[in-house]
Design an enzyme around this catalytic site. Structure first.
Site, PDB file in Angstrom:
ATOM      1  CG  HIS A 466     -67.361  -7.681  17.745  1.00 41.37           C
ATOM      2  ND1 HIS A 466     -68.476  -7.962  16.989  1.00 41.37           N
ATOM      3  CD2 HIS A 466     -66.310  -7.794  16.895  1.00 41.37           C
ATOM      4  CE1 HIS A 466     -68.118  -8.244  15.750  1.00 41.37           C
ATOM      5  NE2 HIS A 466     -66.798  -8.135  15.657  1.00 41.37           N
ATOM      6  CD  GLU A 467     -62.773  -6.608  17.472  1.00 44.09           C
ATOM      7  OE1 GLU A 467     -62.181  -7.620  17.038  1.00 44.09           O
ATOM      8  OE2 GLU A 467     -63.508  -5.896  16.752  1.00 44.09           O
ATOM      9  CG  HIS A 470     -63.391 -11.617  16.091  1.00 45.66           C
ATOM     10  ND1 HIS A 470     -64.002 -12.399  15.135  1.00 45.66           N
ATOM     11  CD2 HIS A 470     -63.805 -10.344  15.852  1.00 45.66           C
ATOM     12  CE1 HIS A 470     -64.761 -11.626  14.356  1.00 45.66           C
ATOM     13  NE2 HIS A 470     -64.660 -10.378  14.776  1.00 45.66           N
ATOM     14  CG  HIS A 473     -63.382 -18.385  15.934  1.00 44.30           C
ATOM     15  ND1 HIS A 473     -63.833 -17.769  14.791  1.00 44.30           N
ATOM     16  CD2 HIS A 473     -63.510 -19.718  15.717  1.00 44.30           C
ATOM     17  CE1 HIS A 473     -64.230 -18.705  13.934  1.00 44.30           C
ATOM     18  NE2 HIS A 473     -64.041 -19.890  14.460  1.00 44.30           N
TER      19      HIS A 473
HETATM   20 ZN    ZN Z   1     -65.633  -8.675  14.034  1.00 46.64          ZN
END
Ligand code: ZN
Length: 676
Positions: A466-467, A470, A473
């Site tokens: 998940h991290e 990010h 991104h």
């Molecule tokens: Zn998040």
């Protein structure tokens, strides 16, 4: 003597000279950076030349550069490695930074220039990104009160300053409560615990400074959750659960309940001053959801089947508990324990057998391998001075071109904020030559014993992915203006890249390659892997209920009349939705840092669910096109979504990738909450 924070940073990658920075230097450096920012803003406002995009908007983009640089170092340290001196500084900075932000917003000469540009925007021949940055800049000023006059103007400044102080206090109280509670466990308290839980308890004991290796329960999620899952001692589970859920509600100086009430009242006042009925109306206006009604509709659509699933599960778990000779009601401290036993029985998954196959280092490699296959990125470890000895760094490149520095800081320790997050120590931008980002992933995984591999649960591995989503991104960002770089997007869009990346953890060939045994190096047996993946939606009723309950309380707090007693209102909301009594909120009010330590997720905790509607559909785009690593789909994902940050409106970005906006069905299917 030059302050190392303000001098040019000559370390590799332009990293801050961490070793040369003492806590005492932050105060003067922030003052100096603020003075510089004020001077730059004054120069823009007082410029005799007519307003142009370059002399106003671009100049504003540059005005905070030094301040941002100093604060990025400070917040990295206070978030990952706090101490009383740093907390004192944080309390000191909060009102000062709020005052500065208000001062800029309320600068009438400056706002007049922005309004002038806005009125002439069609004649300015702006690029799409420039037009959007102008719109966002003006909108930011208006939403912070630039058009207010007289009393409302002054009062809003006071409200904002007080909110900054309260948000800081809320977070520090929570950290203090987490740091101050620990419970050494005796020999008989350890019965039935698998080895990896014992290791986590011993590591936690070392962290609290108790006798070396003495097993100790702490309030770190990576310690408490495994204990609740595996301890057969119902009395200890109850003690642990009560201590965990009492964070921020222990009375005395660190109690957050009155702070929460004051924050909610001030936010409502802030919204009213700006002409909105409620804070949620104000906040959601610029999100994809737009209105509280739209948020509620999505949450309730998910709530109903989730509660039904959880209630059916509660019946099964209660029967198991009765089988142990325990009578009475299934309690919140029972759920994880019986759910874990049921998982072991139904899916033949024993966490103690599974865990040695999920090594932190190999899961980091797995994330890198996915990024390599999808986006052509390469990761090379580099030895550079970082903010903490636990942290590690990798040079990220593509076809020989430097893309980013990626930093991972994975282990729980006292002084580290709980949870997991991604931040940019330096954001990508191209305004004055290309600046590539320095991206940080922070987690709170249990620290391994000296010399051993760090082992994760499958959920931990999901957090890691998940991290890292990010981080992608940020790392793939390719915009001109820092204000729209990377994750600077609508809150209910920002979880799309992160949650989408989680899907690659469930791709069988990834675990087949990277889940290898810490001692033998053998790959996870195929049937074990199949069982692990088949259990993907296991206990999803519970997980959905604990999350949606928190999101609904958050929404109610900010869309209705602000409660004088938030705890009572919380209880009323939970009663109204029929909260199953054996499930607690994922975050209850006194420790709901997402919504109270700052504006970020306030009336925005639903964002994960909103983004999940898109991530379920976005991953389907890969599957429909030919597989999880379909090259053209990955290219389009980068081009339309990951590289553009906030330079494109979220609906336009998503539609550019997928052709249309999705419905809720793929989300419900993904959670196993409707028949496939
Ligand atoms: Zn998040």
């Amino acid at each position: 003597m030059t302050d190392p924070l303000l001098a040019e940073w000559t370390a590799p990658y332009g990293l801050p000279p961490f070793a040369a920075i003492g806590d005492g230097q932050f105060g003067p450096a922030v003052e100096a950076a603020l003075a510089r920012a004020r001077a730059e803003v004054a120069a823009i406002a007082d410029d005799a030349a007519p307003a142009s995009f370059a002399n106003t908007i671009e100049a504003l983009e540059r005005s905070d550069e030094m301040l941002d640089r100093v604060l990025a170092v400070f917040y990295t340290l206070v978030g990952t490695d706090s101490n009383p001196a740093r907390e004192g500084l944080q309390r000191d900075f909060a009102p000062k930074l709020s005052a500065y932000a208000t001062e800029v917003t309320m600068n009438t000469a400056l706002f007049a220039r922005i309004e002038d540009l806005w009125a002439r925007r069609d004649a300015l021949e702006l690029s799409d990104e420039q037009a959007r940055v102008l719109m966002l800049t003006r909108r930011g000023f208006v939403r912070r009160g630039a058009q207010l006059e007289g009393f409302a103007r002054d009062r809003l400044a006071e409200v904002m300053s007080r909110l900054a102080v309260l948000g800081t206090q809320f977070g520090q109280n929570l950290l203090a409560d987490e740091r101050d509670w620990s419970m050494p466990l005796g020999e008989t308290d350890l019965e039935g615990l698998p080895g990896f839980v014992l290791e986590a308890l011993r590591a936690a004991g070392e962290g609290t400074g108790t006798e070396r290796g003495a097993p100790t329960l702490t309030l770190s999620r990576s310690v408490i959750v495994p204990f609740l899952q595996f301890s057969p001692r119902r009395d200890l589970r109850e003690t642990a659960w009560r201590a965990w859920t009492a964070r921020g509600a222990n009375g005395g100086e660190t109690d957050n309940r009155d702070i929460a009430a004051e924050i909610l009242a001030l936010r409502a006042e802030r919204a009213n001053l700006l002409g909105y009925d409620s804070f949620a109306d104000y906040k959601l206006e610029t999100e994809m959801a737009k209105t509280p009604a739209a948020v509620r509709a999505l949450l309730m659509r998910v709530w109903t089947p989730a509660r039904k699933a959880a209630e059916a599960d509660a019946v099964r778990l209660t029967a198991m508990m009765y089988g142990d000779g325990v009578t009475g009601d299934l309690a919140p401290w029972d759920w994880r324990y019986y759910a874990e036993r049921r998982r072991a029985a139904e899916h033949d998954l024993d966490e103690a057998v599974l865990k040695p196959y999920i090594q932190l280092d190999r899961m980091v490699e797995a994330a890198f391998a996915c990024a390599a296959r999808l986006f052509g990125l390469s990761f090379a470890p580099v030895d550079v001075p970082l903010h903490h000895p636990d942290a590690r760094a990798w040079d990220v490149s593509r076809d020989g071109r430097h893309m980013a520095l990626f930093v991972g800081d994975y282990f729980a320790r006292p002084g580290k904020r709980s949870g997991a997050w991604c931040s940019a120590m330096r954001a990508q931008r191209n305004l004055d030559g290309e600046v590539r980002p320095i991206v940080l992933n922070v987690c709170n995984f249990a620290r391994p014993p000296e010399g051993a591999s760090a082992l994760l649960s499958y959920d931990d591995a999901r957090t890691l992915f998940h991290e890292f989503g990010h981080a992608l991104h940020q790392m793939l960002s390719d915009v001109t203006y820092g204000s729209v770089s990377g994750t600077s997007v609508a809150r209910d869009f920002v979880e799309l890249p992160s949650q989408l990346f989680e899907h690659w953890l469930d791709v069988p060939e990834i675990m087949a390659e990277f889940a290898t045994h810490a001692e033998t190096g053998a790959p996870m047996p195929r049937d074990m892997l199949d069982r692990l993946l088949a259990a993907g939606t296991y206990d999803m009723g519970f997980q959905t209920v604990e999350y949606v309950a928190s999101a609904l309380v958050d929404l109610d707090f900010h869309s209705e009349e602000p409660p004088a007693d938030p705890m009572r209102r919380q209880a009323e909301v939970l009663a109204a939705i029929g909260m199953p009594p054996a499930i607690g909120m994922r975050h209850a009010t006194p420790h709901f840092a997402h919504i109270f330590t700052g504006d970020g997720y306030s009336s925005g905790y639903y964002s994960y669910m909103w983004s999940e509607v898109m991530d379920a559909d976005a991953f389907a785009a890969f599957e429909e096109a030919g597989g999880p690593f379909h090259a053209e789909t990955a290219r389009r994902l980068e081009e339309q979504i990951l590289s553009v940050g906030g330079a494109v409106a979220p609906e336009a970005a998503y539609t550019g990738f997928r052709g249309q906006m999705p419905g809720v069905a793929p989300l419900l299917k993904g959670r196993g909450l409707i028949e496939a």
